[in-house]
Enzyme design. Structure first.
Site, mmCIF file in Angstrom:
data_model
loop_
_atom_site.group_PDB
_atom_site.id
_atom_site.type_symbol
_atom_site.label_atom_id
_atom_site.label_comp_id
_atom_site.label_asym_id
_atom_site.label_seq_id
_atom_site.Cartn_x
_atom_site.Cartn_y
_atom_site.Cartn_z
ATOM 1 N N GLU A 34 6.203 -41.867 -46.051
ATOM 2 C CA GLU A 34 5.410 -42.740 -45.182
ATOM 3 C C GLU A 34 4.660 -43.788 -45.999
ATOM 4 O O GLU A 34 4.526 -44.932 -45.555
ATOM 5 C CB GLU A 34 4.440 -41.920 -44.333
ATOM 6 C CG GLU A 34 5.090 -40.828 -43.498
ATOM 7 C CD GLU A 34 6.256 -41.314 -42.641
ATOM 8 O OE1 GLU A 34 6.258 -42.496 -42.210
ATOM 9 O OE2 GLU A 34 7.178 -40.517 -42.399
ATOM 10 N N HIS A 58 6.974 -46.607 -46.957
ATOM 11 C CA HIS A 58 7.230 -47.515 -45.839
ATOM 12 C C HIS A 58 6.283 -48.719 -45.861
ATOM 13 O O HIS A 58 6.570 -49.745 -45.226
ATOM 14 C CB HIS A 58 7.051 -46.783 -44.511
ATOM 15 C CG HIS A 58 8.312 -46.208 -43.949
ATOM 16 N ND1 HIS A 58 9.496 -46.909 -43.883
ATOM 17 C CD2 HIS A 58 8.562 -44.997 -43.380
ATOM 18 C CE1 HIS A 58 10.429 -46.150 -43.318
ATOM 19 N NE2 HIS A 58 9.889 -44.995 -43.010
ATOM 20 N N GLU A 92 14.617 -46.830 -42.774
ATOM 21 C CA GLU A 92 14.626 -45.378 -42.921
ATOM 22 C C GLU A 92 15.585 -44.902 -44.013
ATOM 23 O O GLU A 92 15.240 -44.042 -44.816
ATOM 24 C CB GLU A 92 14.965 -44.714 -41.583
ATOM 25 C CG GLU A 92 13.920 -44.935 -40.502
ATOM 26 C CD GLU A 92 12.533 -44.447 -40.867
ATOM 27 O OE1 GLU A 92 12.385 -43.716 -41.870
ATOM 28 O OE2 GLU A 92 11.577 -44.807 -40.150
#
Length: 890
Positions: A300, A303, A322
């Protein structure tokens, strides 16, 4: 077009929006029953579509008023869209006021309540459940957010970006104002208002900037956040050192919530996590949990650049963020593991996940390319194909351009596209352009077939040795089976990392015919045609080819290795992955022979000797030994068969396991004594490996002891369960009893529940342990069904529902696939029931019968009847209807 009652969205129909939203000023007056949302936007017409209406998405919200430049305007609704016409053809201000009911939002998409607090989940289409908006990822805006709420009930008010103001309001309320300076799509919006405590730490990055890191959890969980904080700090340092990507906000926050459909969400600067991937201490979390926390926190955080700073043009490009970010978190976890052996263990674990989840998906009705061509419900495409296979596509690029070349490609990607919403093609082009002359640049267009074609390619390898001339010829060919909507496939670009191993164990120098220089012991062949031949010269002895080293491509390898060749690789290959693979293939060959034959299996002395050699090998790491000695799963065995009898597979595999337990009894005792005492708990790779092997040894000893009616080892397992100082050992001992010794398992399960009844994540393990136990005479299925009535069970918390229902229906084939069809009836009832509460969760459960067509009778007919019963319900969500409709299509 329409499929059933839902709209079919096609990638080829993409068009830019008629308007852009440049700034968003949101004010929330938070109330569980009725939250007021004031949305003030700066809107700019798209000059390429003059005069088009503005169509804003909305769902389950109440519209109060619409103002354009401060004046009321007329509007109409079409389905779930708010349509505004005759708008100014220059930038204008649009204000929309709505209300929603967070406490009634059981879908956990949009703004909802959990444990007395407010939380959001906006990916993929949740923002439309908060306010009317252009709910698509290519509309990027800067956000200012004002939160107002009762100060006593909700003392913590969080949103994306930087906190710029906070204060007290009348009536016992308070407010906080957050500003995110980085343009983002609405799916990255987040807010939290709750009574939480926090762990925080200040850091200074390599760039010389100071940042505040915070992890928010409910009171009582603060002692479980140290590992997550350490993982976050390590992730920030790794990304800056590896790719030069620095944290770009004053602070970075993680919030843990128990009711969450996903694992975690990368909202800009405010990551919202399922508690499962934040909370970990030795008393309540296993080594696997510690590893998952580290990798998901990293995922995360990564990202922040690969997904937030550069995002997806449309949801078909989901793997752009992803697949790339999974590859990055896998690299990070390998680097954190340290040693070469520990890195190999991590790679093996990732491949095992790919094979157990993604390969079956590629062979079923939901098969789709890494970049899908169409969908009905985008939530159904958060899949192993998009994530895990997408990661393998990025890994192949890395292989073809090298580590330094990949770093250059990443730098060019951000130089070109920072702040933009782009496509998978843009990423591949950047990596290729940064590496002119590379195998990727030379074959970029055919390489991109990995994004466009579904299915798992099969690579066949055949070798021949000319002893007189010391020449070894390796022929490689590829083929791909038809998948839904794609009957024919063009050849892929497949990097095949390989070496040659002599039967005496020597690693052979590689030299291709026509080339002057030796390649060393390893090289990468590129298979880009239906069939290619590679000729190696100066090969002194007949070799065993070690192919697809490190699992260099997501393919099925058909190498036709004899047992002799596999035993050679198991004993001597320098590539740890292929050494493990050889051991798995030896076990798989024996299981398949029995399943395809009369069901009888008796392990041969050579195989048992090889397993003993691995177990007692003085140089192999314990974690690697545990992987080699763990048999292929029943699901993986099923994937090798055209017609699947789950009960037969289960019986054969259990028989092999019992024989391993019995024949290696003294060796298991040795392993237990060697590895079971690790001292103070540490989640490092070496200590975790010791615990893994010790727990496997204990399970084998309890199994053998139960079969022999010898109480010594079951008794030792019970004592281990009682005395364990960490959850890994406690759960390992309990699992050994549950799987093999019912008499002691019952009291141990009761004791475990009583000890951890206040720990939700531990009770999830308690449910899963019982639902995944080896089936005997229907007892496991009966127990799982009875647990539905347990006071601690609820369908409204995704973690709890998954812990029992997914565990039974997707992870215990022998318990689920019953000749009386009771498992399928149970499945259908639960899918229908959950669909009325949480369609995303119901759709995940619905996929348990993706492969019903390959089942033997009577399972096949019964499964079809269950799917048809679900499909016949007119009130199904789009999520579930897409799954069951595709399953039933011919």
């Amino acid at each position: 077009m329409r499929e059933g009652t839902a709209q079919l969205i096609r990638r080829e129909d993409y068009a830019a929006p008629a308007f852009w939203i440049r700034t968003v000023d949101l004010t929330f007056d938070l109330d569980p029953a009725k939250t007021l949302v004031i949305n003030k936007m700066t809107v700019e017409p798209n000059a390429e579509q003059p005069g088009a209406p503005l169509r804003l998405d909305g769902e389950d919200i109440n519209l109060l008023r619409v103002l354009v430049d401060g004046e009321p305007v007329s509007f109409r609704t079409e389905g779930s869209q708010l349509v505004l016409e005759n708008l100014p053809q220059q930038p204008f201000h649009l204000e929309i006021r709505t209300t929603c009911a967070p406490e009634k939002n059981t879908q956990l998409s949009g703004l909802y309540t959990s444990s007395g607090g407010f939380f959001t989940q906006c990916e993929a289409l949740g923002f439309r459940r908060i306010t009317y908006f252009l709910d698509r990822p290519d509309v990027m805006a800067t956000y200012k957010v004002t939160l107002k709420a009762d100060k006593l009930k909700y003392p913590v008010l969080l949103s994306n970006g930087n906190l710029v103001e906070e204060g007290v309001l009348e009536g016992g309320k308070h407010f906080a104002v957050w500003v995110d300076p980085h343009p983002k799509p609405c799916y990255l919006f987040a807010l939290v208002a709750a009574d939480l405590v926090r762990r925080e730490q200040r850091i200074r990055t390599r760039a010389g900037k100071d940042h505040l890191l915070q992890i928010y959890v409910r009171a009582g969980d603060l002692d479980k956040t140290e590992h997550a904080m350490n993982s976050l700090i390590a992730s920030i340092a790794w990304d800056e050192a590896k790719f030069g990507l620095s944290l770009d906000l004053e602070r970075f926050m993680i919030v843990a919530v128990s009711d969450f459909n996903m694992g975690a969400m990368e909202n800009k600067g405010l990551n919202i996590f399922n508690t499962k991937f934040v909370l970990a201490n030795p008393a309540t979390a296993t080594d696997v949990d510690f590893g998952n926390v580290e990798s998901v926190v990293a995922h995360e955080y990564f990202h922040n650049w690969t997904g937030n700073r550069v995002t997806c043009r449309d949801w078909f490009q989901l793997s752009l963020k992803e697949g790339l970010t999974v590859f990055r978190d896998q690299q990070f976890s390998q680097d954190m593991a340290g040693s070469r052996s520990a890195r190999a263990v991590k790679r093996i674990e990732d491949v095992r996940t790919l094979r157990q989840l993604q390969f079956p998906e590629d062979a079923g009705p939901m098969a789709h390319p890494v970049r899908p061509d169409s969908y009905v419900a985008i939530d159904n495409f958060y899949t192993a194909t998009v994530y895990e296979k997408g990661s393998e596509v990025v890994r192949m690029m890395h292989t073809l351009v090298g580590d330094e070349g990949f770093r250059k490609g990443m730098a060019l990607y951000f130089e070109r596209h920072d702040g933009q919403a782009v496509t998978c093609d843009d990423f591949a082009q950047a990596i290729a352009d940064a590496n002119p002359g590379s195998e990727l640049a030379n074959r970029l267009e055919p390489f991109k077939r990995w994004y466009a074609q579904a299915g798992t390619p099969r690579v066949t390898a055949r070798g021949s040795y000319d002893a007189d001339n010391h020449i070894y010829t390796l022929s490689l060919s590829q083929r791909s089976a038809p998948t839904p909507g794609q009957p024919d496939k063009a050849p892929y670009v497949i990097p095949v990392a390989m070496g040659l191993v002599g039967r005496d164990g020597r690693q052979i120098n590689l030299q291709l015919e026509g080339h002057l220089n030796s390649l060393g012991h390893d090289t990468v062949l590129v298979l880009s045609e239906p069939e290619q031949t590679f000729t190696f010269v100066h090969v002194p002895v007949e070799p065993v080819p070690s192919l697809l080293r490190g699992f260099s491509a997501p393919v099925v390898l058909e190498a036709e290795h004899s047992d002799d060749a596999l035993f050679t690789l198991l004993s001597h290959d320098h590539d740890p992955f292929n050494r493990w693979e050889a051991g798995q293939q030896l076990a798989l060959n024996r299981i398949l022979a029995a399943v395809r034959g009369d069901g009888y299996i008796e392990l041969d002395a050579r195989y048992l000797h090889a397993m003993r050699e691995v177990l007692r090998h003085p140089e192999l790491d314990a974690a690697f030994k545990e992987l080699v000695l763990t048999l292929p799963s029943e699901a993986y065995v099923a994937e090798q068969l055209d017609v699947v009898d789950p009960q037969r597979i289960h019986t054969v595999r259990e028989s092999l396991k019992r024989q391993l337990a019995h024949a290696l009894h003294e060796d298991w005792i040795w392993a237990w004594e060697q590895f079971h005492d690790n001292g103070a708990y540490s989640p490092d790779a070496r200590s975790a490996g010791h615990r893994a092997l010790a727990n496997l040894a204990l399970a084998m000893l309890v199994l053998d002891g139960s079969l022999r009616q010898n109480p010594i080892w079951p008794g030792k397992a019970l004592q281990r369960f009682k005395d364990a100082t960490n959850m890994t050992d406690r759960l390992g001992a309990l699992q050994a009893l549950v799987n093999a010794h019912a008499e002691l398992a019952g009291p141990a399960l009761e004791r475990f529940h009583a000890q951890f009844k206040g720990e939700a994540l531990v009770i999830d393990k308690w449910f899963t342990l019982q639902a995944t136990a080896p089936e005997h005479d229907g007892k496991v299925f009966a127990r799982a069904r009875a647990l539905m009535q347990h006071p601690d069970f609820t369908l409204r918390t995704p973690n709890r529902a998954r812990s029992l229902l997914m565990a039974l229906c997707q992870s215990n084939p022998a318990a689920f696939h019953r000749t009386d069809a009771a498992g399928y009836v149970f499945w259908a009832d639960r899918v229908i029931e959950i669909d009325g509460i949480n369609p995303q969760l119901a759709a995940r459960l619905a996929r348990a019968l993706d492969h019903w067509r390959r089942l033997a009778e009577p399972y096949r007919t019964a499964a079809r009847e269950a799917i048809s019963r679900v499909a016949a319900r007119p009130e199904l969500s789009d999520d579930v209807r897409e799954i069951v409709t595709r399953a039933l299509q011919d």
